[in-house]
Write a protein that holds these residues in place. Structure first.
Motif, PDB file in Angstrom:
ATOM      1  N   PHE A   5       0.837  -1.193   0.000  1.00 52.80           N
ATOM      2  CA  PHE A   5       0.000   0.000   0.000  1.00 52.80           C
ATOM      3  C   PHE A   5       0.874   1.246   0.000  1.00 52.80           C
ATOM      4  O   PHE A   5       2.066   1.201   0.318  1.00 52.80           O
ATOM      5  CB  PHE A   5      -0.964   0.021   1.191  1.00 52.80           C
ATOM      6  CG  PHE A   5      -0.323   0.066   2.547  1.00 52.80           C
ATOM      7  CD1 PHE A   5      -0.136   1.275   3.211  1.00 52.80           C
ATOM      8  CD2 PHE A   5       0.082  -1.095   3.194  1.00 52.80           C
ATOM      9  CE1 PHE A   5       0.442   1.325   4.478  1.00 52.80           C
ATOM     10  CE2 PHE A   5       0.660  -1.062   4.457  1.00 52.80           C
ATOM     11  CZ  PHE A   5       0.837   0.157   5.099  1.00 52.80           C
ATOM     12  N   ALA A   6       0.251   2.365  -0.383  1.00 52.12           N
ATOM     13  CA  ALA A   6       0.942   3.652  -0.450  1.00 52.12           C
ATOM     14  C   ALA A   6       0.093   4.703   0.245  1.00 52.12           C
ATOM     15  O   ALA A   6      -1.142   4.672   0.190  1.00 52.12           O
ATOM     16  CB  ALA A   6       1.177   4.043  -1.905  1.00 52.12           C
ATOM     17  N   HIS A   7       0.776   5.673   0.905  1.00 51.40           N
ATOM     18  CA  HIS A   7       0.059   6.753   1.579  1.00 51.40           C
ATOM     19  C   HIS A   7       0.906   8.019   1.517  1.00 51.40           C
ATOM     20  O   HIS A   7       2.014   8.008   0.960  1.00 51.40           O
ATOM     21  CB  HIS A   7      -0.308   6.363   3.017  1.00 51.40           C
ATOM     22  CG  HIS A   7       0.812   5.798   3.835  1.00 51.40           C
ATOM     23  ND1 HIS A   7       1.183   6.307   5.048  1.00 51.40           N
ATOM     24  CD2 HIS A   7       1.652   4.747   3.621  1.00 51.40           C
ATOM     25  CE1 HIS A   7       2.182   5.607   5.559  1.00 51.40           C
ATOM     26  NE2 HIS A   7       2.496   4.654   4.702  1.00 51.40           N
ATOM     27  N   CYS A   8       0.398   9.113   2.080  1.00 55.71           N
ATOM     28  CA  CYS A   8       1.020  10.410   1.853  1.00 55.71           C
ATOM     29  C   CYS A   8       0.636  11.401   2.953  1.00 55.71           C
ATOM     30  O   CYS A   8      -0.157  11.088   3.841  1.00 55.71           O
ATOM     31  CB  CYS A   8       0.569  10.964   0.497  1.00 55.71           C
ATOM     32  SG  CYS A   8      -1.230  11.177   0.399  1.00 55.71           S
ATOM     33  N   ASP A   9       1.183  12.627   2.863  1.00 55.39           N
ATOM     34  CA  ASP A   9       0.722  13.719   3.720  1.00 55.39           C
ATOM     35  C   ASP A   9      -0.708  14.078   3.321  1.00 55.39           C
ATOM     36  O   ASP A   9      -1.107  13.908   2.157  1.00 55.39           O
ATOM     37  CB  ASP A   9       1.605  14.952   3.542  1.00 55.39           C
ATOM     38  CG  ASP A   9       3.013  14.758   4.092  1.00 55.39           C
ATOM     39  OD1 ASP A   9       3.245  13.783   4.824  1.00 55.39           O
ATOM     40  OD2 ASP A   9       3.881  15.588   3.775  1.00 55.39           O
ATOM     41  N   VAL A  10      -1.451  14.623   4.282  1.00 59.16           N
ATOM     42  CA  VAL A  10      -2.879  14.858   4.068  1.00 59.16           C
ATOM     43  C   VAL A  10      -3.284  16.210   4.643  1.00 59.16           C
ATOM     44  O   VAL A  10      -2.894  16.559   5.763  1.00 59.16           O
ATOM     45  CB  VAL A  10      -3.713  13.747   4.754  1.00 59.16           C
ATOM     46  CG1 VAL A  10      -5.204  14.011   4.616  1.00 59.16           C
ATOM     47  CG2 VAL A  10      -3.361  12.382   4.176  1.00 59.16           C
ATOM     48  N   ASN A  11      -4.081  16.955   3.889  1.00 61.12           N
ATOM     49  CA  ASN A  11      -4.728  18.147   4.442  1.00 61.12           C
ATOM     50  C   ASN A  11      -5.888  17.713   5.317  1.00 61.12           C
ATOM     51  O   ASN A  11      -6.729  16.911   4.883  1.00 61.12           O
ATOM     52  CB  ASN A  11      -5.287  19.044   3.325  1.00 61.12           C
ATOM     53  CG  ASN A  11      -4.256  19.980   2.749  1.00 61.12           C
ATOM     54  OD1 ASN A  11      -3.293  20.364   3.410  1.00 61.12           O
ATOM     55  ND2 ASN A  11      -4.446  20.366   1.495  1.00 61.12           N
ATOM     56  N   GLU A  12      -5.956  18.228   6.532  1.00 63.32           N
ATOM     57  CA  GLU A  12      -7.132  18.024   7.371  1.00 63.32           C
ATOM     58  C   GLU A  12      -8.070  19.182   7.109  1.00 63.32           C
ATOM     59  O   GLU A  12      -7.711  20.347   7.302  1.00 63.32           O
ATOM     60  CB  GLU A  12      -6.720  17.982   8.835  1.00 63.32           C
ATOM     61  CG  GLU A  12      -7.861  17.664   9.779  1.00 63.32           C
ATOM     62  CD  GLU A  12      -7.395  17.576  11.222  1.00 63.32           C
ATOM     63  OE1 GLU A  12      -7.740  18.490  12.012  1.00 63.32           O
ATOM     64  OE2 GLU A  12      -6.679  16.608  11.548  1.00 63.32           O
ATOM     65  N   ILE A  13      -9.288  18.876   6.626  1.00 61.36           N
ATOM     66  CA  ILE A  13     -10.236  19.931   6.273  1.00 61.36           C
ATOM     67  C   ILE A  13     -11.452  19.890   7.194  1.00 61.36           C
ATOM     68  O   ILE A  13     -11.776  18.854   7.777  1.00 61.36           O
ATOM     69  CB  ILE A  13     -10.682  19.830   4.799  1.00 61.36           C
ATOM     70  CG1 ILE A  13     -11.346  18.477   4.503  1.00 61.36           C
ATOM     71  CG2 ILE A  13      -9.491  20.048   3.872  1.00 61.36           C
ATOM     72  CD1 ILE A  13     -11.909  18.350   3.083  1.00 61.36           C
ATOM     73  N   ASP A  14     -12.132  21.042   7.312  1.00 64.34           N
ATOM     74  CA  ASP A  14     -13.310  21.117   8.172  1.00 64.34           C
ATOM     75  C   ASP A  14     -14.568  20.802   7.366  1.00 64.34           C
ATOM     76  O   ASP A  14     -14.503  20.427   6.194  1.00 64.34           O
ATOM     77  CB  ASP A  14     -13.392  22.486   8.856  1.00 64.34           C
ATOM     78  CG  ASP A  14     -13.469  23.639   7.861  1.00 64.34           C
ATOM     79  OD1 ASP A  14     -13.915  23.429   6.708  1.00 64.34           O
ATOM     80  OD2 ASP A  14     -13.071  24.767   8.232  1.00 64.34           O
TER      81      ASP A  14
END
Length: 344
Positions: free
Chosen positions: A126-135
């Motif tokens: 699997f692959a993942h990344c940095d993420v924006n946390e949004i409201d």
């Protein structure tokens, strides 16, 4: 010679995006259009509606008329999140499969960047990344990132890092289809709602799959407001599932490998202390509060936990939450400094 070289060029990995949804009609368009806008060729886009009771079906018929490439299925009965997602991920006939929730969004290069890493590291499941946390309105609140600089992480490395918890910034993950077929997808018999992704990547890791990580923001994860204590009222399930992950996945695997379980015990106790922040939730009845304390003690009994429970019962949880937010902010700054230092 030219013919031989051309035969050695690896074929691009095929990709699908799978969007599970339940009663989130207002966010579906944003999620689906972020899938359609990918710069990497996407062979299949699936949406599975887990028998929503809002106007999801009407919204999806409108979107399907606008975007004929969508494959939409409405479950006849509600399967619960693990069941619906397991069904959904088993549908595409592609090399790679993205799991995307219907209230989240992908950046245009999400699949392009992560597919390249999966091509480079065939041992990655699997692959993942940095993420924006949004409201709720889609505004960016913060960036979720890991204190990690290596692209590829071996199964042993991943298991050791998992001692501190779920080692992905959010549940928007690109899977290798072969890997998730091998572990039989999510466990549809689980009634879980908070740790099913952690369980999935642990099972992949235990099965011998590594993972890859991109240090750039490629997706957007929506976090719901705690203003009415809604999330706090669900903490009992989260604590229970966290304990099950440690006791039924991590501890047996560490013991099988002959590793010390001391790091697991330490982190279970630390998590139990942090979970006391919800103990004063106005949504808890007195019976809920007693059950919650029992679950915390089951997760990680310690003198620090007893002290934290005492503070909560004496009205000091606002102080604890302030320090928790401060700690998270400092930890995020430390991650940024760590990355900069490693980059030099």
């Amino acid at each position: 010679m030219e013919f031989i070289q051309s035969q050695m060029v690896p074929q691009p990995l095929t990709a699908a995006i799978c969007i599970g949804t339940y009663n989130q009609a207002q966010y579906l368009r944003g999620s689906i259009e972020s899938a359609i806008a990918q710069t990497y060729p996407i062979q299949e886009i699936w949406v599975s509606d887990d028998a929503s009771t809002d106007n999801t079906d009407a919204v999806m018929h409108e979107l399907c008329a606008q975007y004929p490439q969508l494959r939409y299925y409405r479950q006849p009965v509600n399967l619960g999140l693990p069941g619906n997602i397991s069904w959904l991920l088993s549908q595409p006939q592609t090399d790679l499969i993205v799991r995307l929730d219907s209230d989240d969004r992908l950046e245009p290069d999400y699949v392009a960047v992560l597919a390249k890493l999966m091509q480079k590291y065939p041992q990655a499941g699997f692959a993942h990344c940095d993420v924006n946390e949004i409201d709720i309105e889609g505004g960016v609140r913060s960036v979720r990132r890991l204190m990690r600089t290596n692209e590829y992480e071996s199964p042993d490395q991943a298991l050791k890092r998992s001692a501190s918890g779920y080692r992905a910034a959010a549940n928007c993950i690109l899977y290798r289809a072969k890997a998730i077929r091998e572990v039989d997808y999510y466990r549809p018999t689980l009634s879980w709602r908070y740790c099913e992704d952690w369980d999935m990547i642990l099972r992949l890791t235990i099965a011998g799959w590594g993972n890859v990580y991109a240090r750039q923001v490629l997706s957007n994860y929506r976090v719901w407001d705690d203003g009415k204590g809604v999330r706090a009222s669900r903490k009992m399930a989260e604590v229970r599932e966290t304990a099950e992950i440690y006791k039924n996945r991590l501890i047996p695997e560490y013991q099988r490998r002959g590793w010390s379980i001391a790091p697991l015990t330490k982190n279970m106790r630390a998590k139990a202390v942090r979970f006391t922040e919800a103990l004063d939730s106005p949504r808890f009845s007195s019976e809920d509060r007693e059950e919650y304390k029992r679950l915390l003690l089951n997760l990680g009994a310690s003198p620090k936990l007893s002290l934290a429970i005492g503070m909560a019962e004496n009205g000091l949880n606002p102080v604890a939450r302030f320090w928790s937010r401060t700690r998270i902010g400092l930890k995020d700054k430390a991650k940024q400094v760590f990355r900069l230092a490693k980059a030099r």
